[in-house]
Design a protein around this motif. Sequence first.
Motif, PDB file in Angstrom:
ATOM      1  N   GLY A  80       0.844  -1.294  -0.002  1.00 27.02           N
ATOM      2  CA  GLY A  80      -0.130   0.078   0.117  1.00 27.02           C
ATOM      3  C   GLY A  80       0.810   1.213  -0.124  1.00 27.02           C
ATOM      4  N   ASP A  81       2.213   1.126  -0.296  1.00 27.39           N
ATOM      5  CA  ASP A  81       2.983   2.310   0.030  1.00 27.39           C
ATOM      6  C   ASP A  81       3.440   2.864  -1.285  1.00 27.39           C
ATOM      7  N   ILE A  82       3.741   4.044  -1.547  1.00 25.25           N
ATOM      8  CA  ILE A  82       4.227   4.491  -2.679  1.00 25.25           C
ATOM      9  C   ILE A  82       5.541   5.494  -2.138  1.00 25.25           C
ATOM     10  N   ALA A  83       6.667   5.180  -2.365  1.00 29.95           N
ATOM     11  CA  ALA A  83       8.148   5.283  -1.895  1.00 29.95           C
ATOM     12  C   ALA A  83       8.936   6.279  -2.814  1.00 29.95           C
ATOM     13  N   VAL A  84       9.418   7.178  -2.075  1.00 27.74           N
ATOM     14  CA  VAL A  84      10.624   7.904  -2.978  1.00 27.74           C
ATOM     15  C   VAL A  84      11.808   7.899  -2.083  1.00 27.74           C
ATOM     16  N   VAL A  85      13.036   7.561  -2.844  1.00 25.66           N
ATOM     17  CA  VAL A  85      14.228   7.413  -2.211  1.00 25.66           C
ATOM     18  C   VAL A  85      15.153   8.392  -2.765  1.00 25.66           C
ATOM     19  N   ASP A  86      15.540   9.395  -1.685  1.00 25.35           N
ATOM     20  CA  ASP A  86      16.363  10.742  -1.903  1.00 25.35           C
ATOM     21  C   ASP A  86      17.434  10.817  -1.211  1.00 25.35           C
ATOM     22  N   CYS A  87      18.552  10.654  -1.517  1.00 23.02           N
ATOM     23  CA  CYS A  87      19.104  10.190  -2.720  1.00 23.02           C
ATOM     24  C   CYS A  87      19.921   8.991  -2.635  1.00 23.02           C
ATOM     25  N   LEU A  88      20.229   8.478  -3.919  1.00 21.29           N
ATOM     26  CA  LEU A  88      21.148   7.293  -3.828  1.00 21.29           C
ATOM     27  C   LEU A  88      22.672   7.792  -3.945  1.00 21.29           C
ATOM     28  N   THR A  89      22.880   8.801  -4.357  1.00 22.34           N
ATOM     29  CA  THR A  89      24.408   9.127  -4.197  1.00 22.34           C
ATOM     30  C   THR A  89      24.828   9.651  -2.938  1.00 22.34           C
ATOM     31  N   LEU A  90      24.063  10.071  -2.124  1.00 23.28           N
ATOM     32  CA  LEU A  90      24.178  10.524  -0.610  1.00 23.28           C
ATOM     33  C   LEU A  90      24.210   9.187   0.322  1.00 23.28           C
ATOM     34  N   TRP A  91      23.400   8.183  -0.165  1.00 19.67           N
ATOM     35  CA  TRP A  91      23.480   6.604   0.289  1.00 19.67           C
ATOM     36  C   TRP A  91      24.769   6.180   0.125  1.00 19.67           C
ATOM     37  N   LEU A  92      25.376   6.216  -1.260  1.00 24.05           N
ATOM     38  CA  LEU A  92      26.677   5.695  -1.736  1.00 24.05           C
ATOM     39  C   LEU A  92      27.621   6.344  -0.879  1.00 24.05           C
ATOM     40  N   SER A  93      27.767   7.555  -0.760  1.00 28.93           N
ATOM     41  CA  SER A  93      28.800   8.445   0.178  1.00 28.93           C
ATOM     42  C   SER A  93      28.710   7.740   1.367  1.00 28.93           C
ATOM     43  N   ASN A  94      27.737   7.772   1.896  1.00 30.80           N
ATOM     44  CA  ASN A  94      27.615   7.152   3.408  1.00 30.80           C
ATOM     45  C   ASN A  94      28.266   5.763   3.599  1.00 30.80           C
ATOM     46  N   VAL A  95      27.748   4.839   2.523  1.00 32.20           N
ATOM     47  CA  VAL A  95      28.589   3.678   2.550  1.00 32.20           C
ATOM     48  C   VAL A  95      30.003   3.471   2.306  1.00 32.20           C
ATOM     49  N   MET A  96      30.321   4.474   1.457  1.00 30.79           N
ATOM     50  CA  MET A  96      31.769   4.554   1.300  1.00 30.79           C
ATOM     51  C   MET A  96      32.746   4.903   2.259  1.00 30.79           C
ATOM     52  N   LEU A  97      32.018   6.045   3.004  1.00 34.63           N
ATOM     53  CA  LEU A  97      32.635   6.828   4.172  1.00 34.63           C
ATOM     54  C   LEU A  97      32.771   5.841   5.437  1.00 34.63           C
ATOM     55  N   ALA A  98      31.735   4.953   5.501  1.00 29.12           N
ATOM     56  CA  ALA A  98      31.627   4.019   6.533  1.00 29.12           C
ATOM     57  C   ALA A  98      32.466   2.684   6.155  1.00 29.12           C
ATOM     58  N   GLU A  99      33.391   2.649   5.028  1.00 32.35           N
ATOM     59  CA  GLU A  99      34.263   1.734   4.595  1.00 32.35           C
ATOM     60  C   GLU A  99      33.636   0.477   4.592  1.00 32.35           C
ATOM     61  N   GLN A 100      32.300   0.394   4.034  1.00 30.75           N
ATOM     62  CA  GLN A 100      31.405  -0.670   3.676  1.00 30.75           C
ATOM     63  C   GLN A 100      31.960  -1.477   2.078  1.00 30.75           C
ATOM     64  N   ASP A 101      31.565  -2.415   1.930  1.00 27.38           N
ATOM     65  CA  ASP A 101      31.892  -2.973   0.615  1.00 27.38           C
ATOM     66  C   ASP A 101      30.712  -2.544  -0.321  1.00 27.38           C
ATOM     67  N   VAL A 102      31.348  -1.746  -1.113  1.00 29.94           N
ATOM     68  CA  VAL A 102      30.276  -0.894  -2.118  1.00 29.94           C
ATOM     69  C   VAL A 102      29.687  -2.161  -3.097  1.00 29.94           C
ATOM     70  N   GLU A 103      30.250  -2.747  -3.620  1.00 34.65           N
ATOM     71  CA  GLU A 103      29.542  -3.837  -4.474  1.00 34.65           C
ATOM     72  C   GLU A 103      28.561  -4.682  -3.753  1.00 34.65           C
ATOM     73  N   ALA A 104      28.938  -5.321  -2.535  1.00 39.71           N
ATOM     74  CA  ALA A 104      27.900  -5.855  -1.868  1.00 39.71           C
ATOM     75  C   ALA A 104      26.746  -5.127  -1.420  1.00 39.71           C
ATOM     76  N   ALA A 105      27.044  -3.764  -1.154  1.00 36.41           N
ATOM     77  CA  ALA A 105      25.819  -3.068  -0.616  1.00 36.41           C
ATOM     78  C   ALA A 105      25.059  -2.435  -2.070  1.00 36.41           C
ATOM     79  N   ALA A 106      25.724  -2.463  -3.220  1.00 36.80           N
ATOM     80  CA  ALA A 106      24.882  -2.224  -4.312  1.00 36.80           C
ATOM     81  C   ALA A 106      24.147  -3.673  -4.587  1.00 36.80           C
ATOM     82  N   ASP A 107      24.715  -4.745  -4.583  1.00 39.24           N
ATOM     83  CA  ASP A 107      24.005  -6.091  -4.883  1.00 39.24           C
ATOM     84  C   ASP A 107      22.596  -6.135  -4.084  1.00 39.24           C
ATOM     85  N   ALA A 108      22.956  -5.704  -2.825  1.00 36.80           N
ATOM     86  CA  ALA A 108      21.652  -5.794  -1.790  1.00 36.80           C
ATOM     87  C   ALA A 108      20.728  -4.631  -2.240  1.00 36.80           C
ATOM     88  N   LEU A 109      21.136  -3.619  -2.639  1.00 38.58           N
ATOM     89  CA  LEU A 109      20.144  -2.554  -2.935  1.00 38.58           C
ATOM     90  C   LEU A 109      19.230  -2.991  -4.349  1.00 38.58           C
TER      91      LEU A 109
END
Length: 172
Positions: A80-109
């Motif tokens: 029943g939801d309609i969702a907006v994700v704002d924004c993916l580049t900020l999320w990617l920055s957060n993932v990178m700055l946390a030194e998470q595995d970017v490829e694994a995070a992208a796979d999960a997304l």
Amino acid sequence: MKATLVLGGARSGKSALAQTAAETQAREHGGRLVMIVTAQAFDDEMAQRIARHREDRGGAWTTVEATHDLPAALARLTAGDIAVVDCLTLWLSNVMLAEQDVEAAADALVEAVAKAPCPLWLVSNEVGLGIVPENALARRFRDDAGRLHQRLAQAVERVIFVAAGLPLTLKG
């Protein structure tokens, strides 16, 4: 249309397009409006910017903060939801700055987007149109964002590029 990727530069109108489209879907078909935000307020200016965006959306929106675990936030959405994700580049920055595995995070997304039970509007900054960045981190970010956009563009039903407030449909 289940998932739409909305790309554009800074202040291109991409967020406004996604928000308006989601509000139109909600008016026409019903549904709870969900804004999944990825920004973090590291300084006063960003805190003011976040507050202004929340105020501009108004009370019709439920806000979900997903600075790092965006796939988990998508998994909690309902049909029943309609969702907006704002924004993916900020999320990617957060993932990178946390030194998470970017490829694994992208796979999960990408997997979470494919499994989402509701319409999604995914907003992201196209950062690959300018000059080659001077430093290695910025080049890595640009490259990772480009790869993420390519993967999502393959996974979603529609892709829209926004420039000067004008949408150009690239797919769908």
